[in-house]
Design a protein around this motif. Structure first.
Motif, mmCIF file in Angstrom:
data_model
loop_
_atom_site.group_PDB
_atom_site.id
_atom_site.type_symbol
_atom_site.label_atom_id
_atom_site.label_comp_id
_atom_site.label_asym_id
_atom_site.label_seq_id
_atom_site.Cartn_x
_atom_site.Cartn_y
_atom_site.Cartn_z
ATOM 1 N N ILE A 20 11.631 -7.470 -32.828
ATOM 2 C CA ILE A 20 11.383 -8.946 -32.722
ATOM 3 C C ILE A 20 12.238 -9.827 -33.821
ATOM 4 C CG2 ILE A 20 9.969 -10.832 -32.558
ATOM 5 C CD1 ILE A 20 7.368 -8.726 -31.986
ATOM 6 N N GLN A 21 13.196 -10.533 -33.277
ATOM 7 C CA GLN A 21 13.833 -11.483 -34.029
ATOM 8 C C GLN A 21 13.784 -12.954 -33.634
ATOM 9 O OE1 GLN A 21 16.019 -10.470 -36.377
ATOM 10 N NE2 GLN A 21 15.103 -8.439 -36.212
ATOM 11 N N ASP A 22 14.206 -13.762 -34.414
ATOM 12 C CA ASP A 22 13.933 -15.201 -33.935
ATOM 13 C C ASP A 22 14.217 -15.739 -32.574
ATOM 14 O OD1 ASP A 22 12.952 -15.554 -36.704
ATOM 15 O OD2 ASP A 22 14.437 -16.763 -37.259
ATOM 16 N N TYR A 23 15.296 -14.950 -32.134
ATOM 17 C CA TYR A 23 15.713 -15.583 -30.698
ATOM 18 C C TYR A 23 15.918 -14.537 -29.556
ATOM 19 C CZ TYR A 23 17.392 -19.622 -33.297
ATOM 20 O OH TYR A 23 17.581 -20.703 -34.091
ATOM 21 N N TRP A 24 15.282 -13.292 -29.919
ATOM 22 C CA TRP A 24 15.226 -12.282 -28.933
ATOM 23 C C TRP A 24 14.422 -11.078 -29.272
ATOM 24 C CZ3 TRP A 24 16.947 -7.981 -31.657
ATOM 25 C CH2 TRP A 24 17.809 -8.185 -32.535
ATOM 26 N N VAL A 25 14.068 -10.379 -28.279
ATOM 27 C CA VAL A 25 13.070 -9.040 -28.501
ATOM 28 C C VAL A 25 14.014 -7.780 -27.768
ATOM 29 C CG1 VAL A 25 11.796 -9.365 -26.671
ATOM 30 C CG2 VAL A 25 11.123 -8.198 -28.643
ATOM 31 N N ILE A 26 13.982 -6.894 -28.612
ATOM 32 C CA ILE A 26 14.432 -5.422 -27.880
ATOM 33 C C ILE A 26 13.196 -4.563 -27.897
ATOM 34 C CG2 ILE A 26 16.137 -3.458 -28.073
ATOM 35 C CD1 ILE A 26 18.022 -5.522 -29.149
ATOM 36 N N PHE A 27 13.026 -4.064 -26.616
ATOM 37 C CA PHE A 27 11.849 -3.180 -26.575
ATOM 38 C C PHE A 27 12.501 -1.886 -25.753
ATOM 39 C CE2 PHE A 27 9.095 -0.872 -23.434
ATOM 40 C CZ PHE A 27 8.023 -0.732 -24.102
ATOM 41 N N SER A 28 12.139 -0.640 -26.617
ATOM 42 C CA SER A 28 12.377 0.701 -25.854
ATOM 43 C C SER A 28 11.320 1.688 -25.982
ATOM 44 C CB SER A 28 13.977 1.271 -26.605
ATOM 45 O OG SER A 28 13.893 1.388 -27.697
ATOM 46 N N CYS A 29 11.236 2.569 -25.124
ATOM 47 C CA CYS A 29 10.429 3.784 -25.392
ATOM 48 C C CYS A 29 10.722 4.576 -24.255
ATOM 49 C CB CYS A 29 8.921 3.323 -25.245
ATOM 50 S SG CYS A 29 8.550 2.626 -23.413
ATOM 51 N N LYS A 30 9.829 5.737 -24.319
ATOM 52 C CA LYS A 30 9.989 6.762 -23.146
ATOM 53 C C LYS A 30 8.417 7.024 -22.712
ATOM 54 C CE LYS A 30 13.776 9.633 -25.092
ATOM 55 N NZ LYS A 30 14.158 10.839 -25.679
ATOM 56 N N ASN A 31 8.161 7.445 -21.642
ATOM 57 C CA ASN A 31 7.092 7.656 -20.915
ATOM 58 C C ASN A 31 6.872 9.297 -20.910
ATOM 59 O OD1 ASN A 31 8.225 8.876 -18.737
ATOM 60 N ND2 ASN A 31 7.433 7.155 -17.372
ATOM 61 N N VAL A 32 5.757 9.742 -20.817
ATOM 62 C CA VAL A 32 5.529 11.279 -20.964
ATOM 63 C C VAL A 32 6.607 12.138 -19.943
ATOM 64 C CG1 VAL A 32 3.122 11.295 -21.722
ATOM 65 C CG2 VAL A 32 3.601 11.214 -19.384
ATOM 66 N N ASP A 33 7.016 11.412 -18.969
ATOM 67 C CA ASP A 33 7.869 12.128 -18.021
ATOM 68 C C ASP A 33 9.276 12.107 -18.403
ATOM 69 O OD1 ASP A 33 5.812 12.785 -16.101
ATOM 70 O OD2 ASP A 33 6.085 10.617 -15.335
ATOM 71 N N GLY A 34 9.580 11.650 -19.813
ATOM 72 C CA GLY A 34 10.959 11.402 -20.229
ATOM 73 C C GLY A 34 11.674 10.148 -19.734
ATOM 74 N N VAL A 35 11.161 9.230 -18.950
ATOM 75 C CA VAL A 35 12.059 8.248 -18.528
ATOM 76 C C VAL A 35 12.022 7.211 -19.449
ATOM 77 C CG1 VAL A 35 11.762 6.163 -16.753
ATOM 78 C CG2 VAL A 35 11.125 8.389 -16.134
ATOM 79 N N GLU A 36 13.309 6.828 -19.950
ATOM 80 C CA GLU A 36 13.669 5.925 -20.903
ATOM 81 C C GLU A 36 13.500 4.286 -20.432
ATOM 82 O OE1 GLU A 36 17.032 6.565 -23.260
ATOM 83 O OE2 GLU A 36 16.972 8.588 -22.619
ATOM 84 N N PHE A 37 12.590 3.444 -21.214
ATOM 85 C CA PHE A 37 12.597 1.989 -20.793
ATOM 86 C C PHE A 37 13.323 1.326 -21.890
ATOM 87 C CE2 PHE A 37 9.069 4.096 -18.628
ATOM 88 C CZ PHE A 37 9.207 3.401 -17.481
ATOM 89 N N TYR A 38 13.951 0.126 -21.438
ATOM 90 C CA TYR A 38 14.722 -0.824 -22.457
ATOM 91 C C TYR A 38 14.742 -2.137 -21.627
ATOM 92 C CZ TYR A 38 18.507 -2.798 -25.045
ATOM 93 O OH TYR A 38 19.062 -3.492 -25.616
ATOM 94 N N ASN A 39 14.314 -2.899 -22.709
ATOM 95 C CA ASN A 39 14.368 -4.474 -22.122
ATOM 96 C C ASN A 39 14.883 -5.315 -23.494
ATOM 97 O OD1 ASN A 39 11.851 -3.338 -20.880
ATOM 98 N ND2 ASN A 39 11.989 -5.214 -19.791
ATOM 99 N N LYS A 40 15.851 -6.078 -23.035
ATOM 100 C CA LYS A 40 16.247 -7.109 -24.236
ATOM 101 C C LYS A 40 15.759 -8.541 -23.340
ATOM 102 C CE LYS A 40 19.787 -8.658 -27.170
ATOM 103 N NZ LYS A 40 20.190 -10.222 -26.855
ATOM 104 N N ILE A 41 15.107 -9.455 -24.082
ATOM 105 C CA ILE A 41 14.711 -10.571 -23.844
ATOM 106 C C ILE A 41 15.319 -11.660 -24.880
ATOM 107 C CG2 ILE A 41 12.890 -12.133 -22.980
ATOM 108 C CD1 ILE A 41 11.214 -9.596 -22.632
ATOM 109 N N ASP A 42 16.294 -12.525 -24.386
ATOM 110 C CA ASP A 42 16.694 -13.806 -24.965
ATOM 111 C C ASP A 42 15.449 -14.703 -24.742
ATOM 112 O OD1 ASP A 42 19.196 -12.584 -26.323
ATOM 113 O OD2 ASP A 42 20.110 -12.924 -24.103
ATOM 114 N N PHE A 43 14.975 -15.301 -25.872
ATOM 115 C CA PHE A 43 13.951 -16.191 -25.583
ATOM 116 C C PHE A 43 14.441 -17.642 -25.263
ATOM 117 C CE2 PHE A 43 11.736 -13.573 -29.042
ATOM 118 C CZ PHE A 43 11.069 -12.796 -27.899
ATOM 119 N N TYR A 44 13.375 -18.365 -24.643
ATOM 120 C CA TYR A 44 13.701 -19.782 -24.196
ATOM 121 C C TYR A 44 13.996 -20.656 -25.479
ATOM 122 C CZ TYR A 44 12.509 -24.403 -22.534
ATOM 123 O OH TYR A 44 12.391 -25.812 -22.446
ATOM 124 N N ALA A 45 12.873 -20.351 -26.411
ATOM 125 C CA ALA A 45 13.047 -21.095 -27.788
ATOM 126 C C ALA A 45 12.806 -20.149 -28.948
ATOM 127 C CB ALA A 45 12.109 -22.320 -27.722
#
Length: 148
Positions: free
Chosen positions: A33-58
């Protein structure tokens, strides 16, 4: 295997913006979590990789923001830089990604609702602490074989 975005729910409060990344049984969770964005990543038990980058409204106050992991999701609560200013959307761009949804179960008009929100955040943090710190199960040494 290609990575994909996690289904993400969000809602707005006077002091905080809440995000919930919906990934059950997540492993290798990383939340930046940064002041202007968040980056999220993980895997589930099946090995699927998830990744989100969100640039915040404010801007948010990244130093006063937290995240908690449960078996069903990863929740982030980020303190707004400018409190009591409603966010009409989560993202900087006026485009809604297909994986981003408003959490209507928690969304409400919050004008004049600061005290209720503060209590809810405190109760939620306490609940998350209870969920993450479980006592050991009882030994059940006092049961007779006849009781089974």
């Amino acid at each position: 295997m290609a990575r994909q975005p996690a289904k993400t729910l969000w809602y707005d409060r006077p002091r905080y913006v809440f995000l919930e990344f919906c990934v059950e049984d997540s492993i290798d969770v990383k939340v930046d979590i940064q002041d202007y964005w968040v980056i999220f990543s993980c895997k589930n038990v099946d090995g699927v990789e998830f990744y989100n980058k969100i640039d915040f409204y404010a801007r948010v106050n990244s130093k006063d923001s937290q995240n908690k992991r449960s078996g069903r999701s990863i929740t982030c609560f980020m303190r707004k830089w400018k409190e009591k200013v409603a966010w009409p959307r989560l993202t900087k761009e006026n485009i809604k990604p297909a994986w981003l949804f408003v959490d209507f179960d928690n969304w409400r008009d919050w004008e004049g609702d600061e005290e209720v929100e503060k209590v809810m955040v405190e109760e939620y943090a306490e609940l998350l602490q209870k969920v993450t710190h479980k006592d050991p199960p009882p030994t059940m040494d006092d049961l007779d074989d006849d009781d089974i």
